[in-house]
Design a protein around this motif. Structure first.
Motif, PDB file in Angstrom:
ATOM      1  N   ASP A 294      -6.798  14.835   1.569  1.00 47.53           N
ATOM      2  CA  ASP A 294      -7.744  14.352   0.554  1.00 47.53           C
ATOM      3  C   ASP A 294      -8.521  15.538   0.004  1.00 47.53           C
ATOM      4  OD1 ASP A 294      -9.384  11.421  -0.040  1.00 47.53           O
ATOM      5  OD2 ASP A 294     -10.454  13.279  -0.445  1.00 47.53           O
ATOM      6  N   GLU A 313      -2.453  13.388  -0.489  1.00 45.07           N
ATOM      7  CA  GLU A 313      -2.337  11.975  -0.847  1.00 45.07           C
ATOM      8  C   GLU A 313      -3.386  11.527  -1.869  1.00 45.07           C
ATOM      9  OE1 GLU A 313      -2.229   9.453   2.562  1.00 45.07           O
ATOM     10  OE2 GLU A 313      -0.722  10.671   3.614  1.00 45.07           O
ATOM     11  N   HIS A 314      -4.576  12.119  -1.847  1.00 50.74           N
ATOM     12  CA  HIS A 314      -5.650  11.733  -2.760  1.00 50.74           C
ATOM     13  C   HIS A 314      -6.199  12.975  -3.448  1.00 50.74           C
ATOM     14  CE1 HIS A 314      -5.526   8.423   0.181  1.00 50.74           C
ATOM     15  NE2 HIS A 314      -5.940   7.660  -0.814  1.00 50.74           N
ATOM     16  N   HIS A 316      -9.037  14.041  -6.456  1.00 48.81           N
ATOM     17  CA  HIS A 316     -10.136  13.652  -7.347  1.00 48.81           C
ATOM     18  C   HIS A 316     -10.455  14.835  -8.259  1.00 48.81           C
ATOM     19  CE1 HIS A 316     -11.449  10.041  -4.881  1.00 48.81           C
ATOM     20  NE2 HIS A 316     -10.607  10.660  -4.069  1.00 48.81           N
ATOM     21  N   ARG A 349      -0.665   9.681  -3.829  1.00 51.58           N
ATOM     22  CA  ARG A 349      -0.728   8.246  -4.126  1.00 51.58           C
ATOM     23  C   ARG A 349      -1.874   7.888  -5.070  1.00 51.58           C
ATOM     24  NH1 ARG A 349      -2.080   5.146  -0.216  1.00 51.58           N
ATOM     25  NH2 ARG A 349      -2.894   6.677   1.262  1.00 51.58           N
ATOM     26  N   TYR A 350      -2.921   8.701  -5.083  1.00 50.03           N
ATOM     27  CA  TYR A 350      -4.108   8.388  -5.883  1.00 50.03           C
ATOM     28  C   TYR A 350      -4.516   9.632  -6.666  1.00 50.03           C
ATOM     29  CZ  TYR A 350      -8.915   7.003  -7.027  1.00 50.03           C
ATOM     30  OH  TYR A 350     -10.077   6.706  -7.697  1.00 50.03           O
ATOM     31  N   ARG A 352      -7.267  10.780  -9.757  1.00 49.80           N
ATOM     32  CA  ARG A 352      -8.376  10.405 -10.639  1.00 49.80           C
ATOM     33  C   ARG A 352      -8.635  11.526 -11.630  1.00 49.80           C
ATOM     34  NH1 ARG A 352     -14.468   8.157  -9.067  1.00 49.80           N
ATOM     35  NH2 ARG A 352     -15.155   7.999 -11.253  1.00 49.80           N
ATOM     36  N   LEU A 373       3.005   7.704  -6.432  1.00 47.51           N
ATOM     37  CA  LEU A 373       1.761   7.542  -7.174  1.00 47.51           C
ATOM     38  C   LEU A 373       1.637   6.100  -7.679  1.00 47.51           C
ATOM     39  CD1 LEU A 373      -0.656   9.279  -8.097  1.00 47.51           C
ATOM     40  CD2 LEU A 373       0.562   9.688 -10.233  1.00 47.51           C
ATOM     41  N   HIS A 374       0.635   5.355  -7.191  1.00 51.77           N
ATOM     42  CA  HIS A 374       0.471   3.966  -7.599  1.00 51.77           C
ATOM     43  C   HIS A 374      -0.911   3.679  -8.166  1.00 51.77           C
ATOM     44  CE1 HIS A 374      -2.100   2.956  -4.145  1.00 51.77           C
ATOM     45  NE2 HIS A 374      -1.261   3.651  -3.398  1.00 51.77           N
ATOM     46  N   SER A 375      -1.804   4.680  -8.184  1.00 46.72           N
ATOM     47  CA  SER A 375      -3.135   4.474  -8.742  1.00 46.72           C
ATOM     48  C   SER A 375      -3.561   5.728  -9.492  1.00 46.72           C
ATOM     49  CB  SER A 375      -4.138   4.131  -7.634  1.00 46.72           C
ATOM     50  OG  SER A 375      -5.398   3.847  -8.188  1.00 46.72           O
TER      51      SER A 375
END
Length: 378
Positions: A294, A313-314, A316, A349-350, A352, A373-375
């Protein structure tokens, strides 16, 4: 005689009529009822006795009913079902009561305590958990914690401390000092604290000069280091290799050394939101760390997406200055690769990206690369 009586009656009737006419005359106004002046409370107060002022800054301490334990302080409560716990939270206390020797868990949060003295802890050598959060503590005696070797959890967040308490037990596992006024950490403050797994210094006044290269030396089992909301301009030096979570939000960090994360072989969560990072201050592959899961870089000044590892995975990146995305460039693998092994597919997967200079849709090569990637927020 009758004539005299009649004359007297006529005269009386005439006088009554004249009185009625005079009351109905338009030149006269009905009289108002006089109003009473309000009472002057100061005048009625007894001389020499000042009036009470509410609310007071320090409400009176709260005393409970007598306990079945004769050593239980009246300003606290001792639950018979938990004989090793002393509950003194939310009691309007100004000082720490004398702690019985049988106590292992001490709750003193949400009071008005300004000083922690050794006398109150003279017999409490078996304490394991002390919570003194949200008080007004400015000073802690040196001898307080030195005589409590069994202490594991110490919560002192939201007080008025200007320095880290000295002589901390080497067996501490969690030390929370967030929301104080600490400006520097002297060398050796955490010496030999090998069991410490969480060090929270959130929202203090720590600057680069307040942290030395050996500040965190010896913290060989530290998992979480929280330095968010300080006044750092550089990445802290000497972060232990064991750290998994590194929180540096809301500082003024401008650049990251290119090899900064190489020694952090367990690092999984990095938060650098609300700093001053730009492309110039972020080396090309500084976040290409295989353990990173993250990564948060929101509210900075980045104009492009930094490179990252396939295990991330994340991500931002909202509220930066990104104008375009090159999926081929940021893809950890070749976007056209034929992934026979699904474990080789980049794990992002995320993502922003809102608050940048981007408009949907994302380029097709982004979808081709990041198949998990689903979001996406854009």
């Amino acid at each position: 005689m009758r004539a005299v009586v009649g004359l007297w009656s006529a005269l009386t009737l005439f006088l009554l009529m004249e009185a009625v006419i005079a009351q109905r005359s338009p030149g006269r106004k009905p009289t108002r009822k006089p109003q009473r002046k309000p009472l002057d409370r100061k005048a009625t107060t007894m001389p020499g006795i000042p009036e009470p002022q509410e609310p007071t800054d320090f409400p009176p301490p709260i005393f409970g009913p007598p306990s079945i334990f004769p050593d239980c302080p009246r300003e606290c409560s001792c639950d018979p079902s938990h004989p090793s716990a002393l509950n003194c939270e939310n009691r309007n206390l100004r000082k720490v009561p004398v702690i019985p020797a049988r106590i292992h868990y001490l709750y003193l949060q949400n009071n008005y305590i300004s000083e922690v003295t050794a006398e109150a802890f003279a017999n409490a050598t078996e304490l394991r958990w002390v919570n003194m959060a949200n008080n007004r503590i400015q000073r802690v005696d040196k001898e307080v914690f030195a005589k409590i070797p069994s202490l594991i959890y110490l919560y002192l967040q939201k007080n008025q401390l200007k320095q880290v308490p000295s002589a901390l037990p080497v067996g501490l596992e969690q030390l929370r000092l967030g929301r104080n006024r600490i400006t520097r950490i002297p060398p050796g403050a955490f010496q030999k604290m090998e069991r410490l797994v969480l060090l929270d210094l959130y929202s203090n006044q720590l600057s680069d000069s307040g942290l030395g290269k050996n500040t965190f030396k010896g913290l060989s089992h530290l998992i979480q280091l929280n330095l968010a909301r300080n006044v750092l301009k550089k990445m802290p030096a000497g972060v232990p290799a064991s750290v998994i979570q590194l929180f540096l939000d809301r500082n003024s960090i401008e650049d990251i050394p290119k090899d900064y994360f190489e020694s952090l072989v367990h690092l999984a969560f990095v938060r650098l939101n609300y700093n001053q990072l730009s492309d110039r201050g972020v080396p090309k592959a500084v976040f290409n760390v295989s353990t990173l899961v993250d990564l948060q870089l929101s509210h900075n000044q980045l104009a492009s997406i930094p490179l990252f590892n396939a295990h991330l995975e994340h991500l931002h990146l909202d509220h930066n200055s990104i104008e375009s995305i090159n999926g081929t460039r940021i893809c950890p693998q070749s976007p056209t690769s034929d992934y026979g092994d699904i474990t080789l597919v980049p794990k992002l997967r995320y993502l922003r990206l809102d608050g940048n200079h981007l408009s949907p849709p994302l380029p097709m090569d982004v979808a081709m690369c990041f198949r998990h990637l689903h979001s996406i927020v854009i």
